[in-house]
Write an enzyme that holds these catalytic residues in place. Structure first.
Site, PDB file in Angstrom:
ATOM      1  N   ASN A 284       0.843  -1.203   0.000  1.00 20.96           N
ATOM      2  CA  ASN A 284       0.000   0.000   0.000  1.00 20.96           C
ATOM      3  C   ASN A 284       0.877   1.252   0.000  1.00 20.96           C
ATOM      4  O   ASN A 284       2.092   1.157   0.013  1.00 20.96           O
ATOM      5  CB  ASN A 284      -0.963  -0.020   1.195  1.00 20.96           C
ATOM      6  CG  ASN A 284      -0.206  -0.102   2.513  1.00 20.96           C
ATOM      7  OD1 ASN A 284       0.541   0.802   2.861  1.00 20.96           O
ATOM      8  ND2 ASN A 284      -0.379  -1.204   3.234  1.00 20.96           N
TER       9      ASN A 284
ATOM     10  N   PRO B 168      -2.461 -11.870  10.289  1.00 21.89           N
ATOM     11  CA  PRO B 168      -2.733 -11.685  11.722  1.00 21.89           C
ATOM     12  C   PRO B 168      -2.869 -10.200  12.043  1.00 21.89           C
ATOM     13  O   PRO B 168      -2.251  -9.367  11.385  1.00 21.89           O
ATOM     14  CB  PRO B 168      -1.475 -12.257  12.390  1.00 21.89           C
ATOM     15  CG  PRO B 168      -0.418 -12.202  11.334  1.00 21.89           C
ATOM     16  CD  PRO B 168      -1.110 -12.376  10.026  1.00 21.89           C
TER      17      PRO B 168
ATOM     18  N   LYS C  63     -13.160   0.195  17.607  1.00 24.22           N
ATOM     19  CA  LYS C  63     -11.844  -0.418  17.343  1.00 24.22           C
ATOM     20  C   LYS C  63     -11.025  -0.508  18.622  1.00 24.22           C
ATOM     21  O   LYS C  63     -10.336  -1.487  18.870  1.00 24.22           O
ATOM     22  CB  LYS C  63     -11.102   0.430  16.292  1.00 24.22           C
ATOM     23  CG  LYS C  63     -10.109  -0.361  15.496  1.00 24.22           C
ATOM     24  CD  LYS C  63      -9.663   0.379  14.259  1.00 24.22           C
ATOM     25  CE  LYS C  63     -10.632   0.234  13.103  1.00 24.22           C
ATOM     26  NZ  LYS C  63     -10.164   0.852  11.881  1.00 24.22           N
TER      27      LYS C  63
ATOM     28  N   LYS D 130      -9.959  -4.288  19.701  1.00 25.29           N
ATOM     29  CA  LYS D 130      -8.537  -4.658  19.716  1.00 25.29           C
ATOM     30  C   LYS D 130      -7.966  -4.593  21.125  1.00 25.29           C
ATOM     31  O   LYS D 130      -6.784  -4.809  21.315  1.00 25.29           O
ATOM     32  CB  LYS D 130      -7.746  -3.751  18.771  1.00 25.29           C
ATOM     33  CG  LYS D 130      -8.214  -3.845  17.323  1.00 25.29           C
ATOM     34  CD  LYS D 130      -7.210  -3.245  16.357  1.00 25.29           C
ATOM     35  CE  LYS D 130      -7.777  -3.257  14.936  1.00 25.29           C
ATOM     36  NZ  LYS D 130      -6.791  -3.545  13.925  1.00 25.29           N
TER      37      LYS D 130
ATOM     38  N   PHE E 115      -3.961   3.002  15.790  1.00 26.92           N
ATOM     39  CA  PHE E 115      -4.366   4.098  14.914  1.00 26.92           C
ATOM     40  C   PHE E 115      -5.568   3.663  14.101  1.00 26.92           C
ATOM     41  O   PHE E 115      -5.743   2.473  13.820  1.00 26.92           O
ATOM     42  CB  PHE E 115      -3.208   4.497  13.984  1.00 26.92           C
ATOM     43  CG  PHE E 115      -2.204   5.335  14.686  1.00 26.92           C
ATOM     44  CD1 PHE E 115      -1.342   4.764  15.616  1.00 26.92           C
ATOM     45  CD2 PHE E 115      -2.136   6.699  14.463  1.00 26.92           C
ATOM     46  CE1 PHE E 115      -0.430   5.547  16.305  1.00 26.92           C
ATOM     47  CE2 PHE E 115      -1.228   7.492  15.142  1.00 26.92           C
ATOM     48  CZ  PHE E 115      -0.376   6.913  16.061  1.00 26.92           C
TER      49      PHE E 115
HETATM   50  O1  C5P Z   1      -8.257  -2.719  11.639  1.00 30.87           O
HETATM   51  P1  C5P Z   1      -7.509  -1.527  11.153  1.00 30.87           P
HETATM   52  O2  C5P Z   1      -6.521  -1.849  10.078  1.00 30.87           O
HETATM   53  O3  C5P Z   1      -8.363  -0.341  10.836  1.00 30.87           O
HETATM   54  O4  C5P Z   1      -6.691  -1.093  12.445  1.00 30.87           O
HETATM   55  C1  C5P Z   1      -5.683  -0.152  12.415  1.00 30.87           C
HETATM   56  C2  C5P Z   1      -4.766  -0.331  13.600  1.00 30.87           C
HETATM   57  O5  C5P Z   1      -4.429  -1.698  13.785  1.00 30.87           O
HETATM   58  C3  C5P Z   1      -3.426   0.345  13.375  1.00 30.87           C
HETATM   59  O6  C5P Z   1      -2.923   0.717  14.638  1.00 30.87           O
HETATM   60  C4  C5P Z   1      -2.602  -0.758  12.711  1.00 30.87           C
HETATM   61  O7  C5P Z   1      -1.215  -0.535  12.874  1.00 30.87           O
HETATM   62  C5  C5P Z   1      -3.080  -1.979  13.469  1.00 30.87           C
HETATM   63  N1  C5P Z   1      -3.058  -3.221  12.681  1.00 30.87           N
HETATM   64  C6  C5P Z   1      -2.187  -4.235  13.028  1.00 30.87           C
HETATM   65  N2  C5P Z   1      -2.204  -5.416  12.323  1.00 30.87           N
HETATM   66  C7  C5P Z   1      -3.064  -5.601  11.293  1.00 30.87           C
HETATM   67  C8  C5P Z   1      -3.933  -4.568  10.924  1.00 30.87           C
HETATM   68  C9  C5P Z   1      -3.911  -3.376  11.632  1.00 30.87           C
HETATM   69  O8  C5P Z   1      -1.401  -4.090  13.976  1.00 30.87           O
HETATM   70  N3  C5P Z   1      -3.047  -6.723  10.630  1.00 30.87           N
END
Ligand code: C5P
Length: 421
Positions: free
Chosen positions: A223, A319, A351, A355, A337
Site C-alpha cells: 500500500n 494476523p 476499534k 482490539k 491508529f
Molecule cells: O483494523 P484496522 O486496520 O483499521 O486497524 C488499524 C490499527 O491496527 C493500526 O494501529 C494498525 O497498525 C493496526 N493493525 C495491526 N495489524 C493488522 C492490521 C492493523 O497491527 N493486521
C-alpha cells in the site's frame, strides 16, 4: 551559540549556497534535509548562481529562494532580519573560501554574510574548495577563528577534485551533512526533553510503514503508506527519553537519531519481531503500520508466467498485530491508529474495544490536506473507559508536532496505571 528550548517544532534551516562547483550537491542536500522533515529556505550568493539556478532550489525546497540583500521586494516579504530570525539553524554548504573569510572577519556585504551576523541560531559550515585554497594559512586561520566563535564545521573530504587536483577540499556528501545536522537537533531536543523525562526509562516499540506480501519472487501486494507518522513518533519518543525500537516495513526514510530499527517485509515478520520484543520487555507499543489485511495463500516458488486474460490469486487474512499483542498476559500500554471517513468517534471507540487498546489515535481520511503522504496530520485521540480521560483533539500540525502531542497523551495515561485488563 546554543539551540533554544523550543523542542520538536518543525525545524527551519536557512541553507546558504556559495559559489563553487560543489553547489550542485546542495540540490541533493535540500532533498536529504527535507527527508528529515526540515523546512528549508535557500539563500544563494551571486557566485552560487553561476553554477546552479535559484529555480532548482525553489522547486526542491518548496520555498522562495533569496539572493539579494538590498532588494525592496524581498525586504517587504522576508528580508535579511526576518530570515535570520526564522532560522533554527544556518547551514552553509558549500562554504567557499570567500564566505569563510567574510564570516571570520565580520563583513556583511551580501545577504548571506548579513544573515550570519544577524542570526542567533547555531551555524554549521561545510567547506568546499580547491585543496590548495583549503590548505593556505589564511583559510585555516579563518576557520580556527570561526570554530573558536562556536561555529560547527563538517570537514571536507579528500579525493579527486573537479579542477583535477587531488587532496582535501571536496564537499562532504549531502547524506553526511544532513545526518550531522539532524543528529545535532535530535541530541539537543533529547537533552531538553530529558529534563521533563516524559518517557524516560520506558522501552517503546513502534510499527511503521507498509507491509509487503509476496505473490511470487518478483511481485508483491502493498500500500501507499510512507511511514512518516511512525517515524515522527519514534523521533518524539526518543526525544522524551525513551528507549525506542522501530519495526519498519519498506520505506525510504532515514532512521531517526538514537532509534533502533528492525526492517521487515511481511505482516507475519512484523508480528514475529513484535512478539519477541514484547517478551523481552516493552512498556509502550504503538502500532502505526499500515499492515496489509491479506496475504497470498500460496506464494509461487517461481515467477508466475503471463498466460490468459485473467489471473486468480487467492488471499488469506493476515494476523492483526496490535490485537495479538494486546492479548498477551504481560502486555504493554497499547496504542493503535484508525483511519476513518465518517462517524469517527463511534468507529474509533469500537476499534479501541475490539482490539483491547489503551488508546487510539484517529485520522479523518476524508480530508485531503492531511494523512498518508502529507507532512502534516490532525488527529482525535480516545482512551479506554477505565482511564476516565476525555478525548483529545490534536489540531493540524506537522507530523513531528503531532508525535510530540501523542507522547504527552501517552505519558498522561501511563501515569494513571490503569491498563486494560
Ligand atoms: O483494523 P484496522 O486496520 O483499521 O486497524 C488499524 C490499527 O491496527 C493500526 O494501529 C494498525 O497498525 C493496526 N493493525 C495491526 N495489524 C493488522 C492490521 C492493523 O497491527 N493486521
Amino acid at each position: 551559540m546554543k539551540l533554544d528550548a523550543n523542542a520538536l517544532q518543525t525545524r527551519r534551516i536557512v541553507l546558504g549556497v556559495t559559489g563553487g562547483i560543489a553547489a550542485y550537491k546542495s540540490a541533493i542536500l535540500v532533498r536529504r534535509l527535507k527527508d528529515f522533515g526540515f523546512d528549508v529556505r535557500v539563500v544563494m550568493t551571486h557566485g552560487a548562481q553561476a553554477f546552479i539556478t535559484p529555480l532548482t532550489f525553489q522547486a526542491l525546497s518548496g520555498n522562495p529562494v533569496h539572493t539579494e540583500l538590498l532588494d525592496p521586494t524581498a525586504e517587504s516579504g522576508m528580508g535579511h532580519i526576518e530570515l535570520a530570525r526564522w532560522a533554527d539553524l544556518l547551514l552553509v554548504a558549500p562554504a567557499s573560501c570567500d564566505t569563510i573569510a567574510k564570516f571570520a572577519n565580520g563583513l556583511a556585504d551580501d545577504l548571506l554574510s548579513t544573515i550570519y551576523l544577524a542570526t542567533k541560531a547555531p551555524v554549521w559550515l561545510a567547506p568546499a574548495m580547491n585543496q590548495q585554497m583549503w590548505a593556505v594559512k589564511s583559510t585555516q586561520r579563518n576557520l580556527t577563528t570561526l570554530v573558536q566563535d562556536g561555529i560547527h564545521v563538517v570537514m571536507p573530504e579528500a579525493g579527486e577534485q573537479a579542477c583535477g587536483d587531488v587532496g582535501l577540499g571536496r564537499l562532504a556528501e549531502p547524506e553526511i551533512i544532513a545526518t550531522w545536522v539532524n543528529d545535532f537537533f535530535a541530541q539537543a531536543e533529547r537533552e531538553i526533553w530529558e529534563k521533563f523525562g516524559l518517557l524516560a526509562g520506558h522501552h517503546v516499540v513502534i510499527t511503521a510503514g507498509p507491509t509487503r506480501e509476496s505473490i511470487d519472487p518478483v511481485r508483491y501486494i502493498s500500500n501507499h503508506s510512507t511511514g512518516k507518522m511512525g517515524y515522527a513518533i519514534a523521533t518524539a519518543c526518543y526525544a522524551a527519553g525513551a528507549d525506542v525500537t522501530l519495526i519498519s516495513g519498506p520505506v525510504s526514510l532515514p532512521t531517526p537519531n538514537g532509534v533502533r530499527r528492525i526492517n521487515v517485509q511481511s505482516a507475519r515478520e512484523m508480528l514475529t519481531h513484535s512478539m519477541q520484543l514484547v517478551e523481552q520487555g516493552c512498556d509502550v507499543f504503538i502500532a502505526t503500520a499500515a499492515v496489509a489485511d491479506y496475504r497470498v495463500a500460496q506464494v509461487a516458488e517461481h515467477k508466475i508466467k503471463k498466460a490468459g486474460d485473467e489471473l486468480n490469486v487467492s488471499l488469506v487474512k493476515n494476523p492483526d498485530i496490535v490485537a495479538t499483542i494486546a492479548q498477551q498476559k504481560k502486555r504493554p500500554f497499547m496504542v493503535g491508529f484508525a483511519a476513518e471517513t465518517q462517524n469517527i468517534e463511534e468507529y474509533a471507540k469500537a476499534k479501541l474495544q475490539a482490539k483491547r487498546l489503551d488508546m487510539i489515535a484517529c485520522n479523518d481520511v476524508s480530508r485531503s490536506d492531511i494523512g498518508f503522504a502529507s507532512d502534516e496530520n490532525a488527529m482525535t485521540v480516545f482512551f479506554a473507559e477505565q482511564y476516565q480521560m476525555d478525548k483529545e483533539e490534536l489540531e493540524k500540525a506537522s507530523k513531528l508536532d503531532i508525535g510530540k502531542q501523542l507522547v504527552e497523551a501517552i505519558a498522561k495515561a501511563l501515569n494513571k496505571h490503569v491498563p486494560v485488563s
